[in-house]
Design a protein around this motif. Structure first.
Motif, PDB file in Angstrom:
ATOM      1  N   THR A   8       0.838  -1.199   0.000  1.00 39.28           N
ATOM      2  CA  THR A   8       0.000   0.000   0.000  1.00 39.28           C
ATOM      3  C   THR A   8       0.872   1.248   0.000  1.00 39.28           C
ATOM      4  OG1 THR A   8      -1.746  -1.173   1.184  1.00 39.28           O
ATOM      5  CG2 THR A   8      -1.818   1.232   1.240  1.00 39.28           C
ATOM      6  N   ASP A   9       1.907   1.239   0.832  1.00 41.91           N
ATOM      7  CA  ASP A   9       2.835   2.376   0.863  1.00 41.91           C
ATOM      8  C   ASP A   9       3.560   2.531  -0.471  1.00 41.91           C
ATOM      9  OD1 ASP A   9       2.075   2.842   3.455  1.00 41.91           O
ATOM     10  OD2 ASP A   9       3.859   1.909   4.366  1.00 41.91           O
ATOM     11  N   ALA A  10       3.948   1.421  -1.071  1.00 39.02           N
ATOM     12  CA  ALA A  10       4.639   1.479  -2.365  1.00 39.02           C
ATOM     13  C   ALA A  10       3.719   2.048  -3.433  1.00 39.02           C
ATOM     14  CB  ALA A  10       5.130   0.088  -2.759  1.00 39.02           C
ATOM     15  N   ALA A  11       2.457   1.656  -3.402  1.00 40.23           N
ATOM     16  CA  ALA A  11       1.498   2.190  -4.373  1.00 40.23           C
ATOM     17  C   ALA A  11       1.321   3.691  -4.179  1.00 40.23           C
ATOM     18  CB  ALA A  11       0.157   1.475  -4.248  1.00 40.23           C
ATOM     19  N   GLY A  12       1.272   4.129  -2.927  1.00 44.81           N
ATOM     20  CA  GLY A  12       1.155   5.559  -2.644  1.00 44.81           C
ATOM     21  C   GLY A  12       2.366   6.327  -3.139  1.00 44.81           C
ATOM     22  N   VAL A  13       3.548   5.781  -2.934  1.00 49.25           N
ATOM     23  CA  VAL A  13       4.775   6.421  -3.415  1.00 49.25           C
ATOM     24  C   VAL A  13       4.769   6.482  -4.939  1.00 49.25           C
ATOM     25  CG1 VAL A  13       7.286   6.140  -3.587  1.00 49.25           C
ATOM     26  CG2 VAL A  13       6.153   5.832  -1.377  1.00 49.25           C
ATOM     27  N   ALA A  14       4.336   5.402  -5.578  1.00 51.11           N
ATOM     28  CA  ALA A  14       4.290   5.381  -7.031  1.00 51.11           C
ATOM     29  C   ALA A  14       3.320   6.432  -7.565  1.00 51.11           C
ATOM     30  CB  ALA A  14       3.889   3.985  -7.523  1.00 51.11           C
ATOM     31  N   GLN A  15       2.168   6.595  -6.922  1.00 53.40           N
ATOM     32  CA  GLN A  15       1.205   7.609  -7.361  1.00 53.40           C
ATOM     33  C   GLN A  15       1.778   9.010  -7.171  1.00 53.40           C
ATOM     34  OE1 GLN A  15      -2.329   6.687  -5.132  1.00 53.40           O
ATOM     35  NE2 GLN A  15      -3.168   5.407  -6.776  1.00 53.40           N
TER      36      GLN A  15
END
Length: 94
Positions: free
Chosen positions: A17-24
């Motif tokens: 979830t954190d990785a997805a947020g960073v990617a966005q």
């Protein structure tokens, strides 16, 4: 021992979830930077905005309409002048 795999999956889910947020966030920053570069590039090329183009286009259309009206008036005036010249007798001209 049954708590350990669930906890590991929970931690993995949080990480994803954190990785997805960073990617966005990175995507938004890249879009912003790209947009700024494009705007800078376009301003260096002296391109006009759509609003400026539309304004000048409207002005040109109005000017052409006015030219057509003036051409019609000129043609009518020339026809009246030609008719007056035909009606005038040669001895009247002298």
């Amino acid at each position: 021992m049954s708590q350990s795999p669930n906890r590991m999956f929970d931690e993995f889910a949080k990480l994803m979830t954190d990785a997805a947020g960073v990617a966005q966030g990175a995507k938004r920053e890249m879009e912003t930077a790209f947009r700024a570069q494009i705007e800078r590039f376009m301003s260096d090329m002296d391109l006009v905005s759509r609003d400026e183009f539309d304004t000048v286009k409207d002005m040109a259309i109005k000017a052409l309409d006015e030219v057509e009206k003036l051409e019609e008036r000129l043609k009518a005036a020339e026809e009246r002048l030609a008719a007056l010249d035909k009606n005038t007798k040669p001895e009247d001209k002298a």
